[in-house]
Scaffold this motif. Structure first.
Motif, PDB file in Angstrom:
ATOM      1  N   ALA A 157      40.156 -25.590  15.597  1.00  0.00           N
ATOM      2  CA  ALA A 157      40.914 -26.584  16.342  1.00  0.00           C
ATOM      3  C   ALA A 157      40.962 -27.906  15.581  1.00  0.00           C
ATOM      4  CB  ALA A 157      40.303 -26.783  17.717  1.00  0.00           C
ATOM      5  N   ALA A 158      39.818 -28.308  15.019  1.00  0.00           N
ATOM      6  CA  ALA A 158      39.781 -29.560  14.257  1.00  0.00           C
ATOM      7  C   ALA A 158      40.729 -29.497  13.066  1.00  0.00           C
ATOM      8  CB  ALA A 158      38.349 -29.834  13.799  1.00  0.00           C
ATOM      9  N   ASN A 159      40.761 -28.343  12.405  1.00  0.00           N
ATOM     10  CA  ASN A 159      41.674 -28.187  11.271  1.00  0.00           C
ATOM     11  C   ASN A 159      43.121 -28.316  11.719  1.00  0.00           C
ATOM     12  OD1 ASN A 159      39.408 -27.719   9.716  1.00  0.00           O
ATOM     13  ND2 ASN A 159      39.727 -25.501   9.528  1.00  0.00           N
ATOM     14  N   GLN A 160      43.459 -27.707  12.832  1.00  0.00           N
ATOM     15  CA  GLN A 160      44.839 -27.745  13.312  1.00  0.00           C
ATOM     16  C   GLN A 160      45.249 -29.168  13.705  1.00  0.00           C
ATOM     17  OE1 GLN A 160      45.989 -24.547  15.882  1.00  0.00           O
ATOM     18  NE2 GLN A 160      47.535 -25.768  16.965  1.00  0.00           N
ATOM     19  N   TRP A 161      44.309 -29.886  14.317  1.00  0.00           N
ATOM     20  CA  TRP A 161      44.620 -31.250  14.757  1.00  0.00           C
ATOM     21  C   TRP A 161      44.370 -32.300  13.656  1.00  0.00           C
ATOM     22  CZ3 TRP A 161      41.260 -29.969  19.558  1.00  0.00           C
ATOM     23  CH2 TRP A 161      42.032 -29.274  20.511  1.00  0.00           C
ATOM     24  N   ARG A 162      43.747 -31.837  12.569  1.00  0.00           N
ATOM     25  CA  ARG A 162      43.422 -32.717  11.448  1.00  0.00           C
ATOM     26  C   ARG A 162      42.559 -33.892  11.890  1.00  0.00           C
ATOM     27  NH1 ARG A 162      48.982 -32.715   7.741  1.00  0.00           N
ATOM     28  NH2 ARG A 162      49.134 -30.423   7.615  1.00  0.00           N
ATOM     29  N   VAL A 163      41.493 -33.519  12.590  1.00  0.00           N
ATOM     30  CA  VAL A 163      40.504 -34.499  13.036  1.00  0.00           C
ATOM     31  C   VAL A 163      39.130 -33.994  12.629  1.00  0.00           C
ATOM     32  CG1 VAL A 163      41.938 -35.233  14.989  1.00  0.00           C
ATOM     33  CG2 VAL A 163      40.209 -33.420  15.317  1.00  0.00           C
ATOM     34  N   PRO A 164      38.141 -34.873  12.548  1.00  0.00           N
ATOM     35  CA  PRO A 164      36.778 -34.413  12.239  1.00  0.00           C
ATOM     36  C   PRO A 164      36.280 -33.454  13.322  1.00  0.00           C
ATOM     37  CG  PRO A 164      36.953 -36.783  11.968  1.00  0.00           C
ATOM     38  CD  PRO A 164      38.215 -36.349  12.630  1.00  0.00           C
ATOM     39  N   VAL A 165      35.562 -32.441  12.910  1.00  0.00           N
ATOM     40  CA  VAL A 165      35.072 -31.461  13.877  1.00  0.00           C
ATOM     41  C   VAL A 165      34.132 -32.106  14.887  1.00  0.00           C
ATOM     42  CG1 VAL A 165      33.056 -30.710  12.527  1.00  0.00           C
ATOM     43  CG2 VAL A 165      34.186 -29.099  14.089  1.00  0.00           C
ATOM     44  N   ALA A 166      33.493 -33.207  14.513  1.00  0.00           N
ATOM     45  CA  ALA A 166      32.595 -33.884  15.440  1.00  0.00           C
ATOM     46  C   ALA A 166      33.335 -34.452  16.643  1.00  0.00           C
ATOM     47  CB  ALA A 166      31.848 -35.002  14.714  1.00  0.00           C
ATOM     48  N   GLU A 167      34.658 -34.580  16.548  1.00  0.00           N
ATOM     49  CA  GLU A 167      35.433 -35.156  17.646  1.00  0.00           C
ATOM     50  C   GLU A 167      35.898 -34.111  18.656  1.00  0.00           C
ATOM     51  OE1 GLU A 167      38.668 -37.549  16.330  1.00  0.00           O
ATOM     52  OE2 GLU A 167      37.409 -38.832  15.044  1.00  0.00           O
ATOM     53  N   VAL A 168      35.633 -32.851  18.392  1.00  0.00           N
ATOM     54  CA  VAL A 168      36.084 -31.801  19.313  1.00  0.00           C
ATOM     55  C   VAL A 168      34.869 -31.090  19.904  1.00  0.00           C
ATOM     56  CG1 VAL A 168      38.169 -31.477  17.925  1.00  0.00           C
ATOM     57  CG2 VAL A 168      36.242 -29.916  17.629  1.00  0.00           C
ATOM     58  N   ARG A 169      35.086 -30.481  21.049  1.00  0.00           N
ATOM     59  CA  ARG A 169      34.005 -29.705  21.666  1.00  0.00           C
ATOM     60  C   ARG A 169      34.604 -28.544  22.449  1.00  0.00           C
ATOM     61  NH1 ARG A 169      33.232 -30.644  27.112  1.00  0.00           N
ATOM     62  NH2 ARG A 169      34.468 -32.362  28.000  1.00  0.00           N
ATOM     63  N   ALA A 170      33.854 -27.469  22.474  1.00  0.00           N
ATOM     64  CA  ALA A 170      34.240 -26.300  23.248  1.00  0.00           C
ATOM     65  C   ALA A 170      33.698 -26.423  24.662  1.00  0.00           C
ATOM     66  CB  ALA A 170      33.700 -25.028  22.602  1.00  0.00           C
ATOM     67  N   ALA A 171      34.523 -26.055  25.629  1.00  0.00           N
ATOM     68  CA  ALA A 171      34.107 -26.108  27.025  1.00  0.00           C
ATOM     69  C   ALA A 171      34.944 -25.143  27.837  1.00  0.00           C
ATOM     70  CB  ALA A 171      34.240 -27.524  27.591  1.00  0.00           C
ATOM     71  N   ASN A 172      34.272 -24.200  28.492  1.00  0.00           N
ATOM     72  CA  ASN A 172      34.925 -23.286  29.434  1.00  0.00           C
ATOM     73  C   ASN A 172      36.174 -22.616  28.859  1.00  0.00           C
ATOM     74  OD1 ASN A 172      34.985 -21.968  31.908  1.00  0.00           O
ATOM     75  ND2 ASN A 172      36.433 -23.444  32.770  1.00  0.00           N
ATOM     76  N   HIS A 173      36.014 -21.994  27.693  1.00  0.00           N
ATOM     77  CA  HIS A 173      37.054 -21.172  27.085  1.00  0.00           C
ATOM     78  C   HIS A 173      38.168 -21.985  26.424  1.00  0.00           C
ATOM     79  CE1 HIS A 173      36.709 -16.780  27.257  1.00  0.00           C
ATOM     80  NE2 HIS A 173      37.987 -16.725  26.901  1.00  0.00           N
ATOM     81  N   ASN A 174      37.940 -23.256  26.233  1.00  0.00           N
ATOM     82  CA  ASN A 174      38.907 -24.111  25.555  1.00  0.00           C
ATOM     83  C   ASN A 174      38.186 -24.996  24.560  1.00  0.00           C
ATOM     84  OD1 ASN A 174      41.490 -23.613  27.158  1.00  0.00           O
ATOM     85  ND2 ASN A 174      40.070 -24.205  28.787  1.00  0.00           N
ATOM     86  N   VAL A 175      38.925 -25.487  23.566  1.00  0.00           N
ATOM     87  CA  VAL A 175      38.423 -26.520  22.674  1.00  0.00           C
ATOM     88  C   VAL A 175      39.227 -27.782  22.955  1.00  0.00           C
ATOM     89  CG1 VAL A 175      38.027 -27.242  20.298  1.00  0.00           C
ATOM     90  CG2 VAL A 175      37.730 -24.839  20.934  1.00  0.00           C
ATOM     91  N   ILE A 176      38.505 -28.884  23.155  1.00  0.00           N
ATOM     92  CA  ILE A 176      39.113 -30.120  23.644  1.00  0.00           C
ATOM     93  C   ILE A 176      38.912 -31.239  22.631  1.00  0.00           C
ATOM     94  CG2 ILE A 176      39.028 -31.836  25.512  1.00  0.00           C
ATOM     95  CD1 ILE A 176      37.734 -29.519  27.218  1.00  0.00           C
TER      96      ILE A 176
END
Length: 775
Positions: A157-176
């Motif tokens: 998800a971070a790669n697709q959004w081109r953001v640092p992976v530290a800014e994303v988190r997985a929760a309840n079957h989604n990555v936000i």
């Protein structure tokens, strides 16, 4: 199965309509196709086979490498499928293993499915479902697998959004991505995540236990529950494919016997009977090979049974024709009354015994027992196009595959063993003799699929029995009634006789089940193991040698308390001594349930705590009324601690009833408390049967019990009326887990027997109790 269920039941390995339980590996991989994320955790290679088992310092099973084993698959629609490599026989492993994965994965439980691994040790690693070790050994690997999948999804998800992976988190079957409010479902990320490298184990970020959604929580329910309750679930006895034939076997009535002559003419006249097949007897020791005999193959099981009845067989009973329980018991008693092989020796028992103010001695007898799962052994085998495929209710699919291949003379990679649900196992279904029988029948029928079924009589007459045992204990007490010397002699035929000719003495793992590792604070202790010959098949039974050892030790402690004029609970705690951590190897236990003694020492504080909890639960010391009594027992086994407090009533006719049992368990951190509770409840019911009614006896080499009219299981009218389970909580998930399936059983019988003494003054020194209270 009813006609309705037969119409809708899938072929073995297929998926039932609207089912989340019966997902086959073949169907899983074919159905996911491109775009799926498939992960795996480690598998031991052949080179690792001789490595010490148990946990290493990193918390992983020793000798495990990152080769494919237990797969996690995420399909484009977001469905998560976890492959379970352990057999489900009511203990809930097909639910608990996916729970661990789903929690670390941050998966939505409603989107989790389970597939059953087939027998393939090279692919899936050791698949034995025994020893209460499924979660004990795979809690951390399953967490790692879930965390690895979550990490890969977050990175995708971070790669697709081109953001640092530290800014994303997985929760309840989604990555936000909280900063932008963007969100992607797991299915949308599966293809991209599958292209990423699996993160190194040491880089994984495991969840803090405070964030667990499933682990340690109640309310999940069994993943197979709907299929089981609606009749869609496939057990070994349900398996069938097109063109299935059916078989039963007439086996030698005496272990080691063989067919002298057979006349099959009348059997072949029975409508539906197709063929009579001779099965060669095995060499002794027989390991897991069939006993030999004569199989009848027919168009249905009823015809096969009628054909078997019509066989005229003359048997050569062989070397065990004179085996009779009464005479053998007398021989064990004589053996237990003489010095035997010393297996633990601390201090000077003889000197302390000679100087004791009082000496107490007792002998305890525990008969053979049969696992008697309510689903008897059954297997379906088909041989076609150079391939053999089996469907069966087995606990050990990899050894089933190996032995089936060897007996059929086929390469192992041409044999596949599909694991169905098990209608109970208790150790019986870890031995694949019945699957080999089905394979031999299929081969005799030119590869046609043959389903072979054992009847209840077959199961009781030709099983792998829990050992018979005489336990002799002696103690010297000082003037205050405290033990200064303890001698325990255990005489019993060994499971080792299944593999080694005439071994005479117990194996280290049998000795380490409550004999050498009794953690009492007594200065002079000796344990001995006299010789015992074997005259029938001895096999694993739920909790194994912990049953006779716990019955004898905990009963004897109550006898010592009475001799000393002390309360049994207080006396037991005094024998255990103050809380301390004991290295089991210091007691002579070189096995320690297969675990590293540094990670799994004996903690007497935990043993004390379960005893105190069970006692408090039942209201120890309360007035229970006339003809009623309380009894207590505690035991350490399979690296868990369990205590039982029982209340019994014996009426004027000597009829025993059990109004209430409290059972306390400390198994360390719990994944699925509901299943822990149900395992303890089941152990109490099963233990009540062992205490009151269950017995396999022999006369002239033959088992005397034919069915459940004589081999009595606990029935609803004899079961404890109330069972209260006390789970000692542990939220420290950094600690290693204990076992659950087996440790609940050993303290039940001695607690009941001790309660009987409190109610009647009659000491129970042999099981089952049966009519001892009416005489």
């Amino acid at each position: 199965m009813s006609a309705r269920h037969r119409r809708h039941a899938p072929a073995p390995g297929g998926a039932a309509p609207e089912s989340i339980a019966n997902v086959s590996r073949r169907g899983l991989l074919a159905g996911i196709g491109a775009g799926a994320l498939v992960l795996a955790v480690g598998v031991p290679t052949a080179a690792d086979a001789q490595q010490p088992k148990g946990f290493g310092r990193d918390g992983m099973p020793n000798g495990w490498r990152d080769d494919p084993k237990v797969f996690i698959a995420i399909a484009p629609d977001g469905t998560v499928t976890v492959t379970c490599h352990r057999a489900e026989m009511g203990q809930g492993v097909r639910t608990s293993i996916p729970m661990v994965v789903a929690d670390e994965l941050e998966a939505d439980w409603s989107k989790v499915r389970v597939a059953q691994a087939w027998g393939d040790e090279g692919r899936f690693g050791n698949q034995d479902t025994d020893g209460s070790r499924s979660l004990r050994h795979f809690f951390i690997p399953m967490r790692n697998a879930g965390a690895a999948a979550r990490t890969m999804l977050e990175q995708a998800a971070a790669n697709q959004w081109r953001v640092p992976v530290a800014e994303v988190r997985a929760a309840n079957h989604n990555v936000i991505h909280a900063a932008s409010g963007r969100m992607l479902g797991y299915g949308e990320l599966a293809r991209a995540a599958a292209e990423l490298p699996v993160p190194a184990r040491e880089t994984l970020r495991l969840k803090d236990p405070s964030a667990f959604r499933y682990i340690g929580k109640e309310g999940t329910g069994l993943i197979d529950n709907r299929d089981i309750t609606t009749g869609k679930a496939i057990y070994g006895i349900d398996a069938r494919v097109d063109g299935t034939l059916y078989a039963v076997v007439a086996r030698p009535p005496v272990f080691g016997g063989k067919v002298k002559s057979v006349d099959s003419a009348e059997a072949l006249k029975v409508p539906g009977v197709l063929k009579v097949v001779n099965i060669d007897p095995p060499a002794i020791p027989s390991e897991f090979q069939p006993l030999g005999g004569v199989a009848v193959v027919a168009r249905n099981t009823y015809a096969a049974m009628k054909g078997r009845d019509a066989l005229k067989i003359e048997w050569d009973d062989g070397p065990n024709a004179s085996y009779s329980s009464d005479a053998y018991r007398a021989s064990l008693e004589q053996s237990a009354r003489k010095p035997g092989k010393v297996v633990r020796n601390e201090g000077d028992v003889d000197r302390a015994m000679a100087g004791a103010a009082k000496k107490v001695e007792a002998e305890y007898y525990i008969p053979h027992l049969a696992q008697s799962p309510l689903e008897p052994p059954a297997a379906l085998v088909r041989i076609a196009n150079g391939q053999c495929e089996a469907w069966s209710c087995v606990q050990s699919p990899q050894i089933t595959r190996t032995r089936l291949a060897e007996r059929l003379g086929m390469p192992e990679d041409k044999v596949k063993v599909n694991v169905t649900l098990l209608g109970g196992g208790f150790g019986r279904k870890s031995k694949p003799d019945f699957v080999i029988e089905a394979g031999l029948c299929s081969k005799a029928m030119d590869g046609a699929p043959v389903k072979l079924t054992w009847t209840r009589e077959d199961d009781l007459h030709n099983g792998f029995y829990h050992t018979v045992s005489v336990e002799r204990l002696e103690a010297g007490l000082d003037a205050s009634g405290k033990p200064v010397a303890w001698l325990h002699r255990s005489a019993a035929p060994t499971i080792g006789s299944t593999f080694v000719a005439d071994p005479k003495h117990a194996t280290p793992f049998e000795l380490g089940m409550g004999l050498v590792n009794t953690p009492f604070a007594i200065p002079n202790i000796r344990a001995e193991n006299p010789e015992a010959a074997t005259h029938t098949r001895i096999g694993w039974f739920r909790s194994v040698s912990n049953i006779p050892h716990a019955f004898a030790v905990q009963s004897f402690v109550a006898e010592l308390a009475h001799a000393a004029g002390r309360d049994p609970k207080d006396y037991l705690l005094e024998l255990i001594g103050p809380p301390r951590v004991v290295d089991p190897t210091d007691l002579g236990d070189v096995w320690n349930h297969g675990e590293d003694p540094k990670l799994y020492p004996i903690d007497t504080g935990r043993l004390r705590r379960v005893i105190e909890t069970a006692a408090a639960g039942i209201g120890w010391g309360k007035q229970v009324g006339q003809n009623r009594g309380l009894g207590i027992a505690g035991h350490y086994s399979f690296v868990s601690y369990v205590a039982v407090a029982a209340e019994v009533e014996v009426d004027g006719r000597g009829q025993l009833s059990i109004p209430r049992v409290d059972i306390a368990v400390d198994c360390g951190p719990m994944v699925n408390p509901e299943r822990v509770r149900s395992q303890m409840e089941g152990a109490v019911v099963m233990g009540a049967g062992l205490a009151t009614s269950a017995e396999i006896s022999f006369k002239n080499g033959r088992v005397e019990q034919n069915n459940f009219d004589a081999y009595e299981l606990t029935r609803i009218d004899t079961a404890p009326r109330e069972i209260r389970v006390h789970l000692l909580p542990s939220n420290d998930y950094g600690r290693p887990l204990g076992g659950v399936g087996e440790p609940g059983l050993p303290p039940v019988a001695p607690a009941i027997a001790n309660a009987v003494f409190a109610a009647t003054g009659k000491r129970i020194r042999q099981l089952p109790i049966r009519d001892q209270l009416t005489s």
